[in-house]
Write a protein that holds these residues in place. Structure first.
Motif, PDB file in Angstrom:
ATOM      1  N   THR A  68     -12.199   2.383   2.474  1.00 10.37           N
ATOM      2  CA  THR A  68     -11.999   2.678   1.056  1.00 10.37           C
ATOM      3  C   THR A  68     -12.646   1.596   0.209  1.00 10.37           C
ATOM      4  N   ASP A  69     -13.220   2.005  -0.912  1.00  6.48           N
ATOM      5  CA  ASP A  69     -13.798   1.029  -1.836  1.00  6.48           C
ATOM      6  C   ASP A  69     -12.995   0.946  -3.123  1.00  6.48           C
ATOM      7  N   SER A  70     -11.831   1.568  -3.143  1.00  3.37           N
ATOM      8  CA  SER A  70     -11.012   1.588  -4.359  1.00  3.37           C
ATOM      9  C   SER A  70      -9.840   0.613  -4.300  1.00  3.37           C
ATOM     10  N   VAL A  71      -9.679  -0.076  -3.177  1.00  6.57           N
ATOM     11  CA  VAL A  71      -8.574  -1.010  -3.023  1.00  6.57           C
ATOM     12  C   VAL A  71      -9.101  -2.367  -2.543  1.00  6.57           C
TER      13      VAL A  71
ATOM     14  N   LEU B 198       0.829  -1.208   0.000  1.00  9.64           N
ATOM     15  CA  LEU B 198       0.000   0.000   0.000  1.00  9.64           C
ATOM     16  C   LEU B 198       0.862   1.257   0.000  1.00  9.64           C
ATOM     17  N   LYS B 199       1.926   1.234   0.807  1.00 14.20           N
ATOM     18  CA  LYS B 199       2.826   2.386   0.842  1.00 14.20           C
ATOM     19  C   LYS B 199       3.510   2.572  -0.500  1.00 14.20           C
ATOM     20  N   LYS B 200       3.973   1.497  -1.096  1.00 17.76           N
ATOM     21  CA  LYS B 200       4.675   1.598  -2.371  1.00 17.76           C
ATOM     22  C   LYS B 200       3.746   2.103  -3.467  1.00 17.76           C
ATOM     23  N   GLU B 201       2.465   1.792  -3.362  1.00 16.05           N
ATOM     24  CA  GLU B 201       1.495   2.231  -4.360  1.00 16.05           C
ATOM     25  C   GLU B 201       0.862   3.575  -4.013  1.00 16.05           C
ATOM     26  N   GLY B 202       1.449   4.254  -3.010  1.00 16.63           N
ATOM     27  CA  GLY B 202       1.018   5.607  -2.674  1.00 16.63           C
ATOM     28  C   GLY B 202      -0.254   5.701  -1.873  1.00 16.63           C
ATOM     29  N   ARG B 203      -0.609   4.642  -1.158  1.00 11.26           N
ATOM     30  CA  ARG B 203      -1.824   4.652  -0.359  1.00 11.26           C
ATOM     31  C   ARG B 203      -1.522   5.067   1.079  1.00 11.26           C
ATOM     32  N   ASP B 204      -2.459   5.747   1.692  1.00 13.01           N
ATOM     33  CA  ASP B 204      -2.324   6.168   3.085  1.00 13.01           C
ATOM     34  C   ASP B 204      -2.736   5.010   3.994  1.00 13.01           C
ATOM     35  N   THR B 205      -1.818   4.550   4.820  1.00 16.66           N
ATOM     36  CA  THR B 205      -2.108   3.418   5.714  1.00 16.66           C
ATOM     37  C   THR B 205      -2.402   3.866   7.141  1.00 16.66           C
ATOM     38  N   SER B 206      -2.356   5.165   7.394  1.00 16.81           N
ATOM     39  CA  SER B 206      -2.507   5.645   8.772  1.00 16.81           C
ATOM     40  C   SER B 206      -3.898   5.359   9.343  1.00 16.81           C
ATOM     41  N   LEU B 207      -4.903   5.354   8.483  1.00 15.27           N
ATOM     42  CA  LEU B 207      -6.275   5.106   8.950  1.00 15.27           C
ATOM     43  C   LEU B 207      -6.793   3.748   8.470  1.00 15.27           C
ATOM     44  N   MET B 208      -5.884   2.878   8.102  1.00  9.45           N
ATOM     45  CA  MET B 208      -6.275   1.574   7.571  1.00  9.45           C
ATOM     46  C   MET B 208      -7.016   0.749   8.614  1.00  9.45           C
ATOM     47  N   GLU B 209      -8.168   0.253   8.236  1.00 11.87           N
ATOM     48  CA  GLU B 209      -8.948  -0.613   9.118  1.00 11.87           C
ATOM     49  C   GLU B 209      -9.441  -1.808   8.312  1.00 11.87           C
TER      50      GLU B 209
ATOM     51  N   CYS C 272       0.859 -11.280  -0.724  1.00  9.23           N
ATOM     52  CA  CYS C 272      -0.234 -10.310  -0.686  1.00  9.23           C
ATOM     53  C   CYS C 272      -0.498  -9.817  -2.098  1.00  9.23           C
ATOM     54  N   VAL C 273      -1.759  -9.687  -2.466  1.00  8.12           N
ATOM     55  CA  VAL C 273      -2.129  -9.099  -3.748  1.00  8.12           C
ATOM     56  C   VAL C 273      -2.978  -7.863  -3.489  1.00  8.12           C
ATOM     57  N   ILE C 274      -2.693  -6.802  -4.235  1.00  7.60           N
ATOM     58  CA  ILE C 274      -3.439  -5.543  -4.121  1.00  7.60           C
ATOM     59  C   ILE C 274      -3.947  -5.165  -5.505  1.00  7.60           C
ATOM     60  N   SER C 275      -5.222  -4.791  -5.595  1.00  4.21           N
ATOM     61  CA  SER C 275      -5.822  -4.486  -6.879  1.00  4.21           C
ATOM     62  C   SER C 275      -7.008  -3.546  -6.694  1.00  4.21           C
ATOM     63  N   THR C 276      -7.512  -3.025  -7.788  1.00  7.06           N
ATOM     64  CA  THR C 276      -8.751  -2.248  -7.740  1.00  7.06           C
ATOM     65  C   THR C 276      -9.950  -3.142  -8.062  1.00  7.06           C
ATOM     66  N   PHE C 277      -9.697  -4.429  -8.309  1.00  8.42           N
ATOM     67  CA  PHE C 277     -10.744  -5.402  -8.582  1.00  8.42           C
ATOM     68  C   PHE C 277     -10.716  -6.495  -7.518  1.00  8.42           C
ATOM     69  N   GLU C 278     -11.787  -7.253  -7.404  1.00 11.90           N
ATOM     70  CA  GLU C 278     -11.824  -8.355  -6.452  1.00 11.90           C
ATOM     71  C   GLU C 278     -10.733  -9.366  -6.786  1.00 11.90           C
ATOM     72  N   VAL C 279     -10.014  -9.788  -5.754  1.00 14.48           N
ATOM     73  CA  VAL C 279      -8.887 -10.696  -5.958  1.00 14.48           C
ATOM     74  C   VAL C 279      -8.827 -11.759  -4.866  1.00 14.48           C
ATOM     75  N   GLY C 280      -8.136 -12.825  -5.182  1.00 10.06           N
ATOM     76  CA  GLY C 280      -7.847 -13.863  -4.205  1.00 10.06           C
ATOM     77  C   GLY C 280      -6.458 -14.386  -4.470  1.00 10.06           C
ATOM     78  N   ILE C 281      -5.749 -14.759  -3.421  1.00 10.35           N
ATOM     79  CA  ILE C 281      -4.389 -15.280  -3.589  1.00 10.35           C
ATOM     80  C   ILE C 281      -4.183 -16.476  -2.683  1.00 10.35           C
ATOM     81  N   ASP C 282      -3.385 -17.417  -3.151  1.00  9.27           N
ATOM     82  CA  ASP C 282      -3.040 -18.565  -2.315  1.00  9.27           C
ATOM     83  C   ASP C 282      -1.615 -18.979  -2.611  1.00  9.27           C
ATOM     84  N   ILE C 283      -0.883 -19.286  -1.562  1.00  9.71           N
ATOM     85  CA  ILE C 283       0.486 -19.777  -1.690  1.00  9.71           C
ATOM     86  C   ILE C 283       0.578 -21.076  -0.893  1.00  9.71           C
ATOM     87  N   GLN C 284       1.137 -22.108  -1.517  1.00 16.22           N
ATOM     88  CA  GLN C 284       1.240 -23.407  -0.867  1.00 16.22           C
ATOM     89  C   GLN C 284       2.589 -24.031  -1.158  1.00 16.22           C
ATOM     90  N   GLU C 285       3.171 -24.644  -0.134  1.00 13.68           N
ATOM     91  CA  GLU C 285       4.399 -25.382  -0.345  1.00 13.68           C
ATOM     92  C   GLU C 285       4.113 -26.646  -1.156  1.00 13.68           C
TER      93      GLU C 285
END
Length: 218
Positions: free
Chosen positions: A79-82, A54-65, A95-108
């Motif tokens: 926010t409804d934009s992230v 979020l920080k790298k993409e210029g988003r404000d994390t101070s009020l993140m809930e 972690c995946v960040i997008s403006t669309f609905e997303v899902g991510i999974d990582i497995q050994e």
């Protein structure tokens, strides 16, 4: 954008203690409820990747809930934009960040047997897996695809994963009900990202140095 971290063995107690100061109260409570120390570390890392991205993409994390829908899928309340999603396994966190609905999974990648195959995969998938050069990796690819899809649509894991099947577009890409699933293979794990629509997926491997630089003043 996908951010992932797999240098688990490089983490020391000092870094982890400092990282806890960056966690929200809700996340800290979640970490404290975990019994296994590695699970605690991975849960912290997943949250740090979200902050980092979020920080790298210029988003404000101070009020993140972070809040959760009725099935337990997390979302940013103010926010409804992230959109975002988190995942971790014993080999790393993502972690995946997008403006669309997303899902991510990582497995050994781990050994698979007929019992697990029959429980998780359709007969067509089983044939594909058994014909693969690396059967364990191919099974893990299907497993992560199914989990990332369910996380993207926000319903969580279902009892019968065999009913979740895909139209294969290419070796590492599949399609289901308007969602595109891309898989990425590493030596020790498979990562799958599911997005609404055909969106380009870029990956960034985050190092310990990246974390230290980003959160140096925190």
């Amino acid at each position: 954008m996908v951010y992932y971290f797999d240098e688990i063995e490089s983490l020391d107690e000092k870094f982890l203690n400092r990282s806890k100061l960056l966690l929200s109260q809700e996340r800290m409570m979640k970490v404290d409820r975990l019994g296994n120390n590695r699970d605690k570390i991975l849960s912290i890392l997943a949250y740090l990747l979200l902050l980092y991205g979020l920080k790298k993409e210029g988003r404000d994390t101070s009020l993140m809930e972070i809040r959760y829908n009725e099935y337990g899928k997390p979302f940013l309340w103010n926010t409804d934009s992230v959109c975002f999603n988190l995942s971790h396994c014993i080999e790393g966190a993502a972690c995946v960040i997008s403006t669309f609905e997303v899902g991510i999974d990582i497995q050994e990648i781990r050994p698979v047997n007929d019992s697990i195959l029959k429980k998780v995969c359709s007969q067509t998938e089983i044939k594909t897996i058994k014909a693969a050069i690396n059967m364990d990796a191919e099974f893990t690819r299907y497993w992560t695809m199914k989990e990332s899809f369910l996380k993207a649509i926000g319903t969580g894991i279902i009892n019968d994963l065999k009913i979740i099947t895909f139209d294969e577009i290419g070796k590492n890409q599949a399609y289901r009900l308007g969602y595109n699933i891309n898989t990425f293979s590493e030596k020790r794990f498979i990562l799958a990202v599911c997005t609404k629509g055909n969106i380009r997926i870029d990956l960034e491997k985050v190092s310990l140095d990246c974390f230290n630089k980003e959160f140096a003043n925190c």
